[in-house]
Design a protein around this motif. Structure first.
Motif, PDB file in Angstrom:
ATOM      1  N   HIS A 110      46.606  38.102  31.267  1.00 49.19           N
ATOM      2  CA  HIS A 110      47.006  39.319  31.655  1.00 49.19           C
ATOM      3  C   HIS A 110      45.795  40.324  32.183  1.00 49.19           C
ATOM      4  CE1 HIS A 110      49.161  43.320  32.025  1.00 49.19           C
ATOM      5  NE2 HIS A 110      50.336  42.505  31.900  1.00 49.19           N
ATOM      6  N   SER A 111      45.762  41.174  33.077  1.00 51.09           N
ATOM      7  CA  SER A 111      44.812  41.940  33.328  1.00 51.09           C
ATOM      8  C   SER A 111      44.329  43.024  32.235  1.00 51.09           C
ATOM      9  CB  SER A 111      44.859  42.696  34.880  1.00 51.09           C
ATOM     10  OG  SER A 111      46.065  43.248  34.962  1.00 51.09           O
ATOM     11  N   ASN A 170      40.192  39.681  29.277  1.00 53.63           N
ATOM     12  CA  ASN A 170      40.020  40.046  30.502  1.00 53.63           C
ATOM     13  C   ASN A 170      38.632  40.509  30.814  1.00 53.63           C
ATOM     14  OD1 ASN A 170      40.320  42.079  33.043  1.00 53.63           O
ATOM     15  ND2 ASN A 170      41.631  40.385  33.223  1.00 53.63           N
ATOM     16  N   ASN A 188      37.482  38.843  33.991  1.00 52.75           N
ATOM     17  CA  ASN A 188      37.455  39.783  35.073  1.00 52.75           C
ATOM     18  C   ASN A 188      38.211  39.293  36.313  1.00 52.75           C
ATOM     19  OD1 ASN A 188      35.959  42.113  34.326  1.00 52.75           O
ATOM     20  ND2 ASN A 188      34.459  40.724  33.850  1.00 52.75           N
ATOM     21  N   LYS A 243      42.401  39.548  38.310  1.00 46.66           N
ATOM     22  CA  LYS A 243      43.658  40.370  38.152  1.00 46.66           C
ATOM     23  C   LYS A 243      44.529  39.517  38.942  1.00 46.66           C
ATOM     24  CE  LYS A 243      46.145  44.693  39.041  1.00 46.66           C
ATOM     25  NZ  LYS A 243      46.603  44.785  37.752  1.00 46.66           N
ATOM     26  N   ASP A 244      45.677  39.212  38.036  1.00 46.69           N
ATOM     27  CA  ASP A 244      46.770  38.387  39.089  1.00 46.69           C
ATOM     28  C   ASP A 244      47.836  39.046  38.875  1.00 46.69           C
ATOM     29  OD1 ASP A 244      48.879  36.297  39.788  1.00 46.69           O
ATOM     30  OD2 ASP A 244      47.209  34.852  39.536  1.00 46.69           O
ATOM     31  N   ASP A 295      50.628  39.078  35.553  1.00 49.85           N
ATOM     32  CA  ASP A 295      50.985  40.346  35.009  1.00 49.85           C
ATOM     33  C   ASP A 295      52.347  40.745  34.873  1.00 49.85           C
ATOM     34  OD1 ASP A 295      48.352  40.706  34.763  1.00 49.85           O
ATOM     35  OD2 ASP A 295      48.152  42.270  36.012  1.00 49.85           O
TER      36      ASP A 295
END
Length: 574
Positions: A482-483, A488, A492, A494-495, A499
């Motif tokens: 998770h972002s 994270n 680094n 973000k998907d 999420d």
């Protein structure tokens, strides 16, 4: 007599040559330095093993179970019909190492302190989620984290019971409270040495504060069976607490020595100069099996998940070299190209790692979740070592520039960890074979430095694992994928799909639907190759056979080498 025995223990800690560890002393050798002894900041297994013997939590795992709980500083608890209010009856007659009496005020202070100081380096995010509905602190989420909400979530009632009030049901609350980070500290002692005074007037001064080197870390006072005597860069010496409510332990002293060299640790175990040592990977067993006096406890289930991280936004110019795709370095977004990540995933020789490091006793994982946990899907695809596929994806990366110009990648691994070093060397060798313009430079780093630089996003590539805080798939999958997950900042990425799936799984009660969501998480993570998944080895512990009580009490949810509270251990003849 105690002073004489302790003097002997201190001499041993200083390196005095003794044929064997005294019968009243337990000596543990590890390679990892200790980051902190403040429970609010304990979030690594090396620090955790010591903290969970100095301090105590409200509840703990029962025997060898990872799901059954029993009271520790709480003797019983009630849950309201709506599942939002927990009322704990606390143990009477308990003393802190300072001599102060344990009361509900200490439990209230400890949990409030965790909510106030909660930061990205601590393990308090998941208790904040339960009690406040957010993983952040007052600086991150000022609407959700207010003094009114903190004080209402954690308070003592007129009967001296601790009452926790949640904004929403959380079936995992009790197992979260068993985590060492939620241990109860001595309020009077903490305030007297300059820690937060527990009041509304000062709480904002402590929001998100780094407590790794706090006064409480230097001068801990818990209710645990062992109290700190002294600590330096190489040794931590603890003594059995005479006033321990559960009865004084049989082992008078425990010494934790930080010894970097694996060969030195193994030799100490063979000679009887240590009771437990961090052995490193399974190949070390060849040096220990059959040695008189050494017992091997094998077949321990793997309760962790490890991966090689590929940071998509590297924040240290020193790691980047030229910072360009010119063959002299890498850009900060080197791993943001999925083709690079897939190329690296196909470059790792998983079978070789299982053979050389785990001596054939390892299995590939399909996702970053122990295969014994609910939600694990063995049908998710995995990467294999395939140089042709690796080369093909490298050729696609950055529109062909990467293959044409080459790169220099600087990667780190934990110093004195042979398995980590071997893994990174396997990857380095295989990548450099593909193209003479590809260079991977490896650098060992001490554990505390490694943790700090990686959480600051400064490492391009690291190998690190996750041991569970509590027994639920969310604790792994949210953490890695998770972002807003704890790891994270090290990866680094973000998907949005991941999420969405993970957020939905947190609110799904139906087990079948929740399991299906986690299968989708695994498949999406495979497609995007966010991590190189390390094979999971079968655990073992090598120890002196004069130590008693290890195997019958071993619990994989405990930190460190011994897998027990030290108070349950003894030695033959005691």
């Amino acid at each position: 007599m105690r002073k004489t025995l302790l003097a002997g223990a201190l001499a041993l800690a200083a390196g005095a040559a003794l044929a064997a560890v005294p019968n009243n002393t337990l000596l543990i050798m590890t390679s990892a330095d200790i980051s902190t002894l403040d429970p609010a900041m304990v979030y690594d297994t090396a620090s955790g093993e010591i903290a969970e013997n100095i301090y105590e939590t409200l509840v703990t795992y029962k025997g060898r179970s990872v799901s059954e709980l029993e009271g520790l500083l709480a003797t019983s608890w009630n849950i309201s019909p709506d599942g939002k209010t927990y009322t704990f009856t606390l143990r009477k007659g308990v003393k802190f190492h300072s001599g102060n009496e344990f009361t509900c005020a200490d439990a209230e202070y400890s949990l409030r302190r965790n909510l106030v100081t909660n930061n990205h380096d601590s393990g308090n995010w998941f208790i904040a989620e339960s009690l406040l509905g957010t993983s952040g602190n007052a600086a991150d989420d000022p609407q959700a984290v207010t003094w009114a909400r903190i004080s209402n979530a954690v308070k003592c009632n007129a009967q001296g019971q601790l009452v926790l009030t949640l904004p929403a049901r959380d079936p995992a609350l009790l197992v979260k409270l068993a985590y060492t980070g939620q241990a109860i500290v001595d309020k009077k002692h903490a305030i007297s040495i300059g820690e937060w005074d527990g009041t509304e007037a000062t709480w904002k001064q402590w929001v998100g504060k780094d407590l790794n080197d706090s006064n409480l870390s230097k001068r801990p006072s818990g209710t645990g069976a062992y109290q700190l005597v002294r600590r330096d860069s190489a040794n931590i010496v603890l003594r059995a607490f005479d006033g321990y409510w559960g009865g004084k332990p049989k082992l008078e002293n425990v010494i934790v020595q930080i010894v970097g060299e694996q060969a030195t640790r193994l030799e100490a175990l063979k000679k009887g100069d240590a009771d437990f040592v961090e052995t490193g990977g399974r190949p070390a067993l060849s040096q220990l099996q059959g040695v008189p006096g050494i017992k091997i406890f094998d077949g321990i289930p793997n309760n962790s998940a490890s991966a090689i991280f590929m940071n998509e936004n590297i924040k240290d110019p020193a790691v980047l070299g030229s910072g360009k795709l010119d063959g002299k370095g890498i850009p900060a977004n080197f791993f943001a190209d999925v083709n690079v990540r897939k190329a690296f995933s196909y470059s790792f020789d998983y079978d070789r790692y299982i053979k050389e490091v785990q001596l054939g006793k390892g299995t590939k994982r399909t996702m970053l979740l122990p295969d014994s946990f609910f939600g694990y899907d063995p049908k998710v695809k995995t990467y294999t070592y395939d140089p042709k596929q690796a080369a093909a994806f490298f050729r696609k990366a950055f529109g062909g520039q990467l293959w044409q110009n080459g790169f220099v990648l600087r990667a780190s691994y934990r110093a004195n960890s042979v398995p980590s070093q071997t893994a990174m060397e396997i990857l380095k060798t295989n990548i450099e074979k593909l193209n003479p313009k590809f260079k991977v430079e490896l650098q060992p780093k001490p554990w505390s430095e490694f943790l700090r630089s990686s959480r600051e996003g400064k490492e391009a590539m690291i190998l690190i694992g996750w041991a569970p805080d509590y027994a639920d798939p969310d604790n792994f999958l949210y953490t890695f994928y998770h972002s807003n997950g704890f790891y994270n900042p090290r990866a680094n990425f973000k998907d949005a799909l991941l999420d969405k799936l993970l957020d939905q799984a947190r609110q799904t009660i139906d087990p079948a639907k929740r399991k299906a969501l986690y299968s989708q998480v695994g498949q999406r993570a495979y497609e995007q190759a966010y991590y190189i998944l390390m094979p999971a080895g079968i655990g073992f512990v090598a120890y002196q056979d004069r130590v008693k009580g290890l195997e019958e009490n071993f619990n994989i949810m405990f930190s460190g080498i011994t897998g027990n509270y030290w108070r349950v251990l003894s030695k033959a003849g005691l």
